[in-house]
Design an enzyme around this catalytic site. Structure first.
Site, mmCIF file in Angstrom:
data_model
loop_
_atom_site.group_PDB
_atom_site.id
_atom_site.type_symbol
_atom_site.label_atom_id
_atom_site.label_comp_id
_atom_site.label_asym_id
_atom_site.label_seq_id
_atom_site.Cartn_x
_atom_site.Cartn_y
_atom_site.Cartn_z
ATOM 1 N N LYS A 142 0.837 -1.203 0.000
ATOM 2 C CA LYS A 142 0.000 0.000 0.000
ATOM 3 C C LYS A 142 0.875 1.258 0.000
ATOM 4 C CE LYS A 142 -0.157 -0.408 4.982
ATOM 5 N NZ LYS A 142 -0.808 -1.053 6.105
ATOM 6 N N TYR A 150 15.030 31.595 5.379
ATOM 7 C CA TYR A 150 13.906 32.482 5.719
ATOM 8 C C TYR A 150 13.930 32.943 7.181
ATOM 9 C CZ TYR A 150 11.652 31.206 1.324
ATOM 10 O OH TYR A 150 11.361 31.022 0.005
HETATM 11 C C1 LIG Z 1 -0.092 -1.882 6.893
HETATM 12 C C2 LIG Z 1 -0.698 -3.095 7.385
HETATM 13 C C3 LIG Z 1 0.077 -4.225 7.692
HETATM 14 C C4 LIG Z 1 1.585 -4.210 7.673
HETATM 15 O O1 LIG Z 1 2.100 -3.680 8.866
HETATM 16 P P1 LIG Z 1 3.676 -3.548 9.151
HETATM 17 O O2 LIG Z 1 3.794 -3.052 10.521
HETATM 18 O O3 LIG Z 1 4.161 -2.549 8.154
HETATM 19 O O4 LIG Z 1 4.240 -4.873 8.921
HETATM 20 C C5 LIG Z 1 -0.574 -5.378 8.052
HETATM 21 N N1 LIG Z 1 -1.916 -5.443 8.111
HETATM 22 C C6 LIG Z 1 -2.700 -4.373 7.848
HETATM 23 C C7 LIG Z 1 -4.182 -4.509 7.958
HETATM 24 C C8 LIG Z 1 -2.119 -3.177 7.489
HETATM 25 O O5 LIG Z 1 -2.889 -2.105 7.252
#
Ligand SMILES: *Cc1c(COP(=O)(O)O)cnc(C)c1O
Length: 811
Positions: free
Chosen positions: A480, A705
């Site tokens: 993702k 700045y």
């Molecule tokens: C992002 C996510 C993961 C992965 O988590 P990590 O800590 O990056 O391994 C697993 N399950 C769900 C539902 C997630 O949203």
């Protein structure tokens, strides 16, 4: 080439089904994805802890392969006319064949082992010795139990010298490699702590490595060697060293004053870093052993080129994808590069830019037809040929568009950016053609800040986590948010190649982008809504159902579309309180799923709220227990099986009991271990930029700045081409953040601007405009950057904006 009958005899195989026993075998295969010459290939169905080659016999058969070595029964009726050789252990058979092939030749063979530097020493020896020799060598870093067999298999009568690498990770492995390599000279680059895991101690590792040298006439390397060998040539500062170093002056070149057999010598090495100097000294000792004079050695060392064997993948002008492999041109590495190209599911037509080949010299009529077939096999549509030999001898079918140039200069003179458009271009040339100039011309250079993604590190991290899983546990890779910022389809392609079981994305659009890039793995979409059902279905994506609302909407949609048994995932709430059916809803959910024909549950899962936190382990266990209860109710109701999963990266390490059927691996894949330090992960992403300008400021002057960066003493300030619009947080201003420049950390001074940031480099030696700056990556962990501004690595990684060009590497 050997016949099937001969190979059966050599490997002691039982000819279960003879097929054409006279068939000549020239190629050994263990990966059905890499078939180029099916008629003359022999497929070994290798079995490893994770994968079983017998499963891919069918695939190889469909690509035309007709000869197989197997260790257990397959349904041979499906493969009429093929040869099947049965052995107890397919890897041992492959190695026995390689060992037997090696025994047919009598030539000097240099076997190279050690913890680091094997590949560089091998490549440098090739550079140093090629004027006198026709050399066969391990392709890239082929030094494993399989890689060595394939390397040795390349031996041909015309070769006058062989350079083979041997790498081991566990006791007992070297003996098998030694039988195949049978070195006449051994090289030990060093014994470090790398790959220590399988060994009791360094002594055990040393003695294991020494196995390689048992039949050798001499051993060469930096360490004193206490074996029973007739000859040992070492270098070092101890007086016992054959090349006894007296003085070392680091620089370019690095000057080494030494004594060899009492005679003072000076060696000039065109590199200054310690590893390169050490590797060059090892090469020097090999050349001394082979009888070269110090003058010749220095002449050759001066021409030594850095070894960059990495395959680089980057975006070029005109929407092209570039694969840069401008380091070598030999047939094996061409095949590897073509496989890599095939693995990139870009959907674009394929082009190669090719120079003369090193090994074509003696027999172009035999050699170039092989190249032509390899290009055809890889569905190359356009070929740009550069060089005297390749333009004359490589003939391609009329379906391939061919352009010919006498030299790299010729090509560059006539090059026009419109020449290539939306193509995947493999640039592959022998070193002296200097194709890196072509790569530079084909690249787009809009903004000099890049996020470099190391695809090997990604594969390495995946392997590290897999080693923690019980056999059969599946892996869903979370990709993702552009794979946590690391780019989507390129990362997903590698994961698909390494056989992960599922991909997970947050939104339907992300899944569509992966499908458009040719990803065929099942994809779970965590946060679908009614407006995305059309694309979900069109692109074969699997939504997560987390409430009755979305369940009913989706079911109604499927009903209207007349689609049955659509694969879905069910998320249940166990304590994160984000998405999911609550425990009170489970009985009615179970009843509903039992009756509906529209949905087919692929998996049921939940998400842990604090798997990384020891203080919350009680709560994590409770989440696990709640999950088990809810799953049991659903299992009792549904007439079919589904997968159960709850673990994220941290849970894989800290809560092995929760691995269940599958784990969802996220941040760990990208090289970040939250809270624990149990694995040896490698950073996947490196954010780099460059220095646009240097300024000398006097005490009292101010920077950026609102004049908040005040210079306290005469200072050197560098302006770096990165700002908050690239994802470099404003919170890193005023000395909070530091950047890595020429091996030193330089603090940010003043406010971070939109596109630029100033750092204080007063105490960094030798800084120049144009120098590279690392914002995070291997020398500066992303965790450190996150700590400086009180956030988590996830936010830093996903915050790198899309205008920062992603460049992909594969070694
Ligand atoms: C992002 C996510 C993961 C992965 O988590 P990590 O800590 O990056 O391994 C697993 N399950 C769900 C539902 C997630 O949203």
């Amino acid at each position: 080439m050997y016949s099937i009958a001969t190979i059966a005899e050599v490997t002691g195989a039982e000819l279960l089904q003879p097929g054409d026993t006279g068939r000549s075998i020239a190629h050994l295969l263990h990966d059905s994805r890499a078939v180029t010459f099916p008629d003359s290939s022999l497929f070994f169905a290798l079995q490893t802890a994770r994968s079983d080659g017998h499963r891919f016999i069918d695939d190889a058969w469909r690509k035309g392969v007709r000869a197989f070595v197997i260790s257990h029964e397959v349904d041979r009726n499906a493969f009429a006319g093929a040869s099947f050789l049965r052995v107890p252990d397919t890897l041992a058979a492959l190695q026995a064949l390689a060992a037997w092939h090696r025994a047919q030749f009598d030539l000097p063979v240099i076997g190279i082992t050690g913890s680091n530097g094997k590949t560089i020493v091998k490549e440098w020896l090739q550079q140093l010795l090629e004027p006198e020799h026709r050399i066969v060598r391990s392709p890239r870093s082929y030094n494993s139990q399989i890689g060595v067999a394939l390397s040795v298999w390349q031996l041909r009568p015309e070769h006058t010298l062989a350079l083979f690498e041997a790498g081991i990770s566990q006791p007992g492995e070297m003996e098998r490699l030694a039988r195949m390599i049978r070195p006449t000279v051994g090289v030990l680059t060093n014994i470090g702590s790398a790959h220590d895991e399988g060994f009791l101690d360094t002594e055990q590792k040393r003695s294991e490595k020494g196995r390689l040298f048992e039949g050798a006439r001499a051993v060469i390397g930096p360490e004193p060697w206490t074996g029973l060998l007739p000859q040992h040539i070492s270098w070092g500062v101890e007086s016992g060293a054959s090349l006894h170093m007296v003085r070392l002056e680091q620089g370019t070149p690095t000057l080494v004053q030494a004594e060899y057999r009492g005679v003072p010598v000076e060696i000039r090495i065109p590199f200054s870093d310690e590893a390169s100097v050490s590797n060059a000294l090892t090469c020097t000792c090999v050349l001394i052993y082979l009888g070269y004079s110090i003058d010749t050695i220095n002449e050759r060392l001066a021409g030594l080129q850095a070894v960059d064997m990495r395959l680089q993948l980057k975006h070029g002008a005109g929407g092209c994808t570039l694969i840069n492999d401008s380091y070598s041109a030999d047939f094996t590495s061409l095949q590897l590069a073509l496989n890599f190209m095939a693995q990139q599911q870009t959907g674009q037509p394929r082009t190669v830019i090719l120079s003369d080949f090193a090994e074509s010299g003696s027999a172009p009529d035999r050699f170039y037809p092989q190249v032509a077939r390899a290009l055809e096999g890889a569905a190359v549509g356009k070929a740009v040929l550069i060089g005297h030999d390749v333009t004359r001898h490589l003939s391609l079918p009329p379906s391939v568009e061919v352009q010919r140039y006498a030299s790299t200069e010729d090509f560059l003179e006539q090059y026009h950016p419109a020449q290539f458009h939306e193509e995947t271009i493999l640039v592959k040339g022998a070193r002296h053609f200097r194709f890196e100039r072509i790569v530079a011309a084909l690249e787009t250079r809009v903004h000099q800040t890049v996020l470099e993604i190391n695809l090997n590190a990604l594969a390495h991290n995946l392997k590290q986590y897999r080693a923690l899983l019980a056999p059969g546990t599946k892996v869903m890779a979370m990709v993702k948010a552009f794979s946590y910022g690391s780019g989507s389809s390129e990362v997903a392609s590698i994961l698909q190649f390494h056989h992960v079981d599922y991909l997970g994305v947050a939104y339907a659009d992300e899944g569509v982008a992966l499908r458009q890039a040719g990803i065929s793995l099942p994809i779970m979409v965590m946060n679908a809504d009614a407006s995305s059902f059309d694309v979900l279905v069109e692109w074969q994506l699997q939504p997560v159902l987390y409430s009755f609302g979305i369940l009913q909407d989706f079911e109604r949609y499927l009903q209207r579309a007349g689609l049955q048994a659509w694969p879905v995932h069910v998320e249940v709430e166990t304590g994160m309180n984000r998405l999911g059916f609550s425990s009170v809803e489970i009985p009615s959910l179970a009843r509903h799923l039992q009756q509906t024909g529209w949905l087919r549950v692929q998996s049921v899962f939940s998400h842990l709220a604090a798997s990384e936190d020891p203080a919350q382990d009680g709560f994590t266990d409770e989440q696990g227990a709640r999950f088990a209860t809810m799953v049991a109710a659903l299992e009792a109701a549904l007439p079919y099986r589904f997968l159960k999963h709850i673990s994220n990266s941290a849970a894989i390490i800290r809560h092995p009991a929760l691995q269940l059927d599958m784990v969802r691996l996220g941040i760990g894949l990208y090289g970040v271990e939250i809270e624990t330090k149990q694995l040896e992960l490698e950073a996947v992403a490196t954010l780099r930029s460059t220095i646009a300008q240097l300024k000398r400021l006097e005490a009292g002057e101010t920077v950026s700045y609102n004049r908040r960066g005040v210079v306290k003493e005469a200072s050197l300030i560098a302006t770096v081409r990165i700002g908050y619009a690239d994802g470099y947080s404003r919170r890193l201003g005023y000395g909070v953040g530091k950047m890595y420049v020429n091996g030193h950390l330089a603090p940010v001074i003043g406010t971070v601007c939109m596109d630029m940031t100033m750092i204080d480099v007063t105490h960094v030696p030798g800084v120049r405009e144009g120098d590279e700056v690392i914002l995070f990556g291997k020398p500066l962990p992303v965790q450190q950057l996150a700590d400086w501004i009180g956030t988590i690595p996830y936010e830093v990684m996903t915050g790198v904006s899309q205008r920062v060009k992603r460049v992909y590497f594969q070694e």
